[in-house]
Design a protein around this motif. Structure first.
Motif, short mmCIF file in Angstrom:
data_model
loop_
_atom_site.label_atom_id
_atom_site.label_comp_id
_atom_site.label_asym_id
_atom_site.label_seq_id
_atom_site.Cartn_x
_atom_site.Cartn_y
_atom_site.Cartn_z
N CYS A 138 0.84 -1.20 0.00
CA CYS A 138 0.00 0.00 0.00
C CYS A 138 0.88 1.25 0.00
O CYS A 138 1.68 1.44 0.93
N TRP A 149 1.33 5.12 0.64
CA TRP A 149 0.65 6.09 1.47
C TRP A 149 1.57 7.26 1.77
O TRP A 149 2.77 7.18 1.58
N SER A 160 -7.26 0.47 3.90
CA SER A 160 -6.93 -0.32 2.71
C SER A 160 -6.37 -1.67 3.11
O SER A 160 -6.72 -2.71 2.53
#
Length: 232
Positions: free
Chosen positions: A66, A68, A82
């Motif tokens: 992920c 970010w 997520s």
């Protein structure tokens, strides 16, 4: 006794805040080797985590990366949401956002301490449903505080330790929250009349050594350890 029998992580879901950090990457690899499902954060929206995905997938585990932005307050919540939606749960949280001494002090603190706190607060809400939630935060110990940049690193260190101890007190008893403090200084062995110049300096702790300590704190073997800081 095998490592797997000591550390039972089969089908546990582990969230690691920074897979680009050598220590975070080592933890992700060892958790994957022990059967955990791994979700790895990549701080930076445009950063490419393809190589990390390949390395973890080759170990036979389920993995998600992920991207970010730690500096974005909403980024931490989106990151955790997520991660949680991918596997439906989070059992283990490993905070390992590094400090960058070349950055402005405010930027360092926002990108490390406040981002770590934000991720942890959001992750705890998901982890409360799990039977044995574990949180481990890695923090750097900077012995030289003569510059403002290093003062900021010390603020991050003490803030992370304070957060660890506070969470250990206030979270439900099933949680275990600990920290690993990593020294940036090299050390020489021996003392007394030994010739220090003839002794090989001990290089700063290796990522795999840190990872083994983190795995112990995440495991059932550390059930009696809570609110502690392990120095490496």
């Amino acid at each position: 006794m095998s490592v797997t029998s000591i550390h039972s992580f089969a089908e546990k879901v582990a969230l690691i805040t920074d897979g680009t950090n050598p220590f975070g990457r080592a933890v992700a690899m060892q958790l994957a080797l022990n059967g955990a499902y791994v979700i790895v954060g990549i701080p930076g929206i445009d950063a490419d985590g393809a190589e990390l995905i390949d390395d973890l997938s080759n170990l036979g585990t389920l993995v998600k990366v992920c991207n970010w932005r730690p500096s974005d307050e909403a980024g931490a919540a989106a990151f955790v949401n997520s991660a949680a939606s991918f596997f439906g749960r989070i059992d283990l949280l490993v905070n390992c956002l590094p400090t960058q001494s070349e950055q402005d002090s405010r930027v360092q603190i926002d990108n490390s301490l406040w981002a770590t706190l934000s991720v942890t607060e959001n992750a705890v809400q998901v982890m409360e449903e799990r039977p044995k939630p574990r949180i481990v935060s890695m923090v750097t110990n900077e012995p030289d505080t003569e510059s403002l940049a290093n003062v900021a690193i010390s603020v991050i260190e003490q803030g992370t330790i304070g957060m660890t101890r506070a969470l250990a007190r206030v979270l439900p008893v099933k949680f275990r929250v600990n920290a690993v403090r990593i020294s940036t200084a090299s050390a020489r062995g021996g003392d007394g009349d030994l010739d220090q110049g003839a002794i090989r300096p001990r290089i700063r702790v290796e990522p795999d050594d840190v990872a083994r300590t983190v795995l112990f704190l995440l495991s059932g073997e550390a059930v009696a350890v809570n609110g502690q800081v392990i120095d490496l």
